[in-house]
Structure formats: structure tokens, C-alpha cells
Design a protein around this motif. Structure first.
Motif, PDB file in Angstrom:
ATOM      1  N   ALA A  19      44.740  33.503  45.928  1.00 30.67           N
ATOM      2  CA  ALA A  19      43.288  33.733  45.866  1.00 30.67           C
ATOM      3  C   ALA A  19      42.956  35.164  45.463  1.00 30.67           C
ATOM      4  O   ALA A  19      42.003  35.398  44.718  1.00 30.67           O
ATOM      5  CB  ALA A  19      42.648  33.392  47.211  1.00 30.67           C
ATOM      6  N   GLY A  20      43.737  36.119  45.928  1.00 33.07           N
ATOM      7  CA  GLY A  20      43.514  37.517  45.556  1.00 33.07           C
ATOM      8  C   GLY A  20      43.731  37.751  44.079  1.00 33.07           C
ATOM      9  O   GLY A  20      42.945  38.448  43.430  1.00 33.07           O
ATOM     10  N   HIS A  21      44.800  37.176  43.525  1.00 28.65           N
ATOM     11  CA  HIS A  21      45.047  37.304  42.092  1.00 28.65           C
ATOM     12  C   HIS A  21      43.943  36.628  41.289  1.00 28.65           C
ATOM     13  O   HIS A  21      43.488  37.169  40.282  1.00 28.65           O
ATOM     14  CB  HIS A  21      46.402  36.699  41.726  1.00 28.65           C
ATOM     15  CG  HIS A  21      47.567  37.542  42.094  1.00 28.65           C
ATOM     16  ND1 HIS A  21      48.857  37.214  41.761  1.00 28.65           N
ATOM     17  CD2 HIS A  21      47.664  38.706  42.788  1.00 28.65           C
ATOM     18  CE1 HIS A  21      49.687  38.131  42.207  1.00 28.65           C
ATOM     19  NE2 HIS A  21      48.980  39.047  42.857  1.00 28.65           N
ATOM     20  N   ARG A  26      39.515  37.093  37.549  1.00 34.79           N
ATOM     21  CA  ARG A  26      38.127  36.798  37.186  1.00 34.79           C
ATOM     22  C   ARG A  26      37.318  38.097  37.019  1.00 34.79           C
ATOM     23  O   ARG A  26      36.625  38.279  36.025  1.00 34.79           O
ATOM     24  CB  ARG A  26      37.501  35.908  38.249  1.00 34.79           C
ATOM     25  CG  ARG A  26      36.098  35.415  37.910  1.00 34.79           C
ATOM     26  CD  ARG A  26      35.512  34.582  39.031  1.00 34.79           C
ATOM     27  NE  ARG A  26      36.259  33.376  39.329  1.00 34.79           N
ATOM     28  CZ  ARG A  26      36.010  32.186  38.797  1.00 34.79           C
ATOM     29  NH1 ARG A  26      35.019  32.045  37.948  1.00 34.79           N
ATOM     30  NH2 ARG A  26      36.724  31.140  39.137  1.00 34.79           N
ATOM     31  N   LYS A  27      37.443  38.997  37.994  1.00 31.56           N
ATOM     32  CA  LYS A  27      36.683  40.251  37.974  1.00 31.56           C
ATOM     33  C   LYS A  27      37.034  41.102  36.750  1.00 31.56           C
ATOM     34  O   LYS A  27      36.144  41.633  36.078  1.00 31.56           O
ATOM     35  CB  LYS A  27      36.958  41.037  39.261  1.00 31.56           C
ATOM     36  CG  LYS A  27      36.209  42.357  39.360  1.00 31.56           C
ATOM     37  CD  LYS A  27      36.372  42.982  40.725  1.00 31.56           C
ATOM     38  CE  LYS A  27      37.650  43.767  40.786  1.00 31.56           C
ATOM     39  NZ  LYS A  27      37.789  44.570  42.000  1.00 31.56           N
ATOM     40  N   ASN A  28      38.312  41.214  36.436  1.00 29.75           N
ATOM     41  CA  ASN A  28      38.710  42.064  35.319  1.00 29.75           C
ATOM     42  C   ASN A  28      38.463  41.425  33.966  1.00 29.75           C
ATOM     43  O   ASN A  28      38.229  42.134  32.991  1.00 29.75           O
ATOM     44  CB  ASN A  28      40.162  42.518  35.489  1.00 29.75           C
ATOM     45  CG  ASN A  28      40.251  43.623  36.517  1.00 29.75           C
ATOM     46  OD1 ASN A  28      39.811  44.735  36.283  1.00 29.75           O
ATOM     47  ND2 ASN A  28      40.778  43.296  37.686  1.00 29.75           N
ATOM     48  N   ILE A  34      34.376  39.112  29.088  1.00 34.30           N
ATOM     49  CA  ILE A  34      34.574  37.667  28.977  1.00 34.30           C
ATOM     50  C   ILE A  34      33.594  36.969  29.914  1.00 34.30           C
ATOM     51  O   ILE A  34      33.687  37.103  31.131  1.00 34.30           O
ATOM     52  CB  ILE A  34      36.031  37.269  29.316  1.00 34.30           C
ATOM     53  CG1 ILE A  34      37.009  37.955  28.373  1.00 34.30           C
ATOM     54  CG2 ILE A  34      36.201  35.754  29.283  1.00 34.30           C
ATOM     55  CD1 ILE A  34      36.814  37.617  26.908  1.00 34.30           C
ATOM     56  N   GLY A  35      32.652  36.255  29.336  1.00 36.15           N
ATOM     57  CA  GLY A  35      31.660  35.523  30.111  1.00 36.15           C
ATOM     58  C   GLY A  35      31.846  34.020  30.020  1.00 36.15           C
ATOM     59  O   GLY A  35      30.973  33.262  30.424  1.00 36.15           O
TER      60      GLY A  35
END
Length: 154
Positions: A19-21, A26-28, A34-35
Motif C-alpha cells: 500500500a505504501g508503494h 500514484r503521488k509521484n 500524469i492525470g
């Protein structure tokens, strides 16, 4: 600044059990502009079900998965990434979907195995947080210009 590509070149299918990865990826990717829509699966069986055990015919599967790109971890619960890759690249309905393996495994034999199974790109996740974030931002820059096949039902 997020580039709106929802009318989108592609939908990103992220298959990642950590989940952390997944959150960091997603955040990076968003930071890199990237949308695109992202569909996340946290285990291999859920991903297989999405692609194959959904009650759709091969032609319907092709239509559903056209303009998709897969980010695939190898070390997954229930069904590992190697089997997912083998199934995706071995089936006419999903063969053209680009698959980027994104994993901590850096063993040359495993890398060769993934390319033999048909992966399009293999990226080793850096262990250190800042390097991992930077690698994902660079991946995002690549994804901003990538073209994926438009799979059509025959």
C-alpha cells in the motif's frame, strides 16, 4: 501542474500489493503530470479476475482493455507477477497491452525471464525513499509521451 489526459491516452492498471508503494507511485506520477485514470489491484488474483474472469468474451475483453498500460509488481499474493505477465502476453485479447514491470527484484535471471515472457519495460524499484520517488517521477515523464496500442476487437 497536472496535464489532463483523461480523454486519455490510456488507463493505468497498477498491480502492487504494498500500500505504501502504491500511494508513492500514484503521488509521484501525479507530480510528473500524469492525470490518467489509475485502477489499483493489491493481489494477483484480483488482477487476473479483472482481465480474464469477468464474464466477457475475447472481443469484449479487447474492447474493455484497449488503451490500457500495466504497472506490474512481481511479488504478489495469490498469483505472482510472472503468471500475470505470462497470461497477459499469452492471450490474444490482452497481448498488445504494454506491461512495465516495477519491482524490487534486480536478479538478472528474473529480468531475463520477464523479457522472455513479453514485458515491455523492466524497472527495479530503488530501496531508498528519495531515489524511489525520483524513479517514479522519471517514469511519469516517460508515460507522458508514451503511445499505447489501440486494441480493436476482430
Amino acid at each position: 501542474m497536472i496535464i489532463n489526459r483523461f480523454d486519455a491516452q490510456f488507463t493505468l492498471i497498477m498491480i502492487e500489493d504494498d500500500a505504501g508503494h502504491a500511494k508513492l507511485i500514484r503521488k509521484n506520477l501525479e507530480r510528473a503530470g500524469i492525470g490518467n485514470p489509475i485502477i489499483h489491484f493489491d493481489d494477483g488474483q484480483k488482477a487476473i479476475d479483472h482481465f480474464f474472469n469477468n464474464g466477457l468474451s475475447d472481443d469484449q475483453n479487447k474492447e474493455q482493455h484497449q488503451k490500457s498500460l500495466v504497472l506490474l509488481d512481481l511479488n504478489l499474493p495469490h498469483i505472482d507477477g510472472y503468471e500475470i505477465l505470462r497470461r497477459l502476453k499469452g492471450d490474444p485479447a490482452t497481448r498488445a497491452i504494454p506491461v512495465i514491470v516495477l519491482t524490487t527484484t534486480d536478479n538478472p535471471r528474473e529480468i531475463d525471464r520477464c523479457y522472455e515472457l513479453g514485458c515491455n519495460v523492466y524497472i527495479t524499484k530503488p530501496v531508498e525513499y528519495d531515489n524511489f520517488s525520483d524513479a517514479i517521477r522519471k517514469l511519469g515523464l516517460m508515460l507522458a509521451v508514451v503511445q499505447v496500442p489501440h486494441v480493436t476487437a476482430k
